[in-house]
Design a protein around this motif. Sequence first.
Motif, short mmCIF file in Angstrom:
data_model
loop_
_atom_site.label_atom_id
_atom_site.label_comp_id
_atom_site.label_asym_id
_atom_site.label_seq_id
_atom_site.Cartn_x
_atom_site.Cartn_y
_atom_site.Cartn_z
N PRO A 229 11.84 1.01 -3.93
CA PRO A 229 10.47 1.36 -3.53
C PRO A 229 10.04 2.68 -4.15
N PHE A 230 8.80 2.71 -4.59
CA PHE A 230 8.23 3.95 -5.10
C PHE A 230 8.06 4.91 -3.95
N PRO A 231 8.39 6.14 -4.17
CA PRO A 231 7.95 7.11 -3.17
C PRO A 231 6.45 7.31 -3.35
N ILE A 232 5.82 7.76 -2.32
CA ILE A 232 4.40 8.10 -2.46
C ILE A 232 4.35 9.34 -3.35
N ARG B 210 -0.16 4.31 -0.54
CA ARG B 210 0.59 3.48 -1.49
C ARG B 210 -0.33 2.97 -2.59
N PHE B 211 -1.54 2.55 -2.22
CA PHE B 211 -2.51 2.12 -3.22
C PHE B 211 -2.79 3.24 -4.21
N LEU C 291 -6.95 -2.36 -9.92
CA LEU C 291 -6.18 -2.77 -8.76
C LEU C 291 -7.10 -2.87 -7.55
N ILE C 292 -6.98 -3.96 -6.82
CA ILE C 292 -7.79 -4.12 -5.61
C ILE C 292 -6.84 -4.36 -4.44
N LEU D 39 -2.62 -8.74 -9.38
CA LEU D 39 -1.87 -7.67 -10.01
C LEU D 39 -1.43 -6.66 -8.96
N TYR D 40 -2.34 -6.27 -8.08
CA TYR D 40 -1.99 -5.33 -7.03
C TYR D 40 -0.86 -5.88 -6.16
#
Length: 129
Positions: free
Chosen positions: A6-9, A41-42, A54-55, A109-110
């Motif tokens: 997971p990406f960190p914020i 996160r978005f 990205l939506i 994609l999002y």
Amino acid sequence: MTNHQPFPIDPTVEQLDLFALHSAPQLQYLDWASAELEYRRFLSLKKYYPNQLLIPPGAAWQLWQAHILDTRRYRSDCDSLFNRFIDHHPYLGHDSAADRRERYFAEQLYQGLYARHYPVLAGALALSD
């Protein structure tokens, strides 16, 4: 397929002050903690993928719209996070078949990027739509 952690914020996204949005009337029924996490996160995904449309779904979308309504803050936050203004296309998908395809692609994609970088939570994202 590669197993991604997971990406960190992003730290600059983490530091973003969103407290003023608590009082936005359109957000009064949201679970604030969940909505804020999804929105951060978005923004982090947008920062990691700056050239992608990205939506986000659900609460992140609603929080984004509320953020945009505070135009001065949104402009300043975009400058701080992205060094440019991030346009919002609220009616994307309403004008033509090509427009609908573009929106569908941006949503897919999002969701794909979210599933890749936040894999444990991707099922919950799809269920909350």
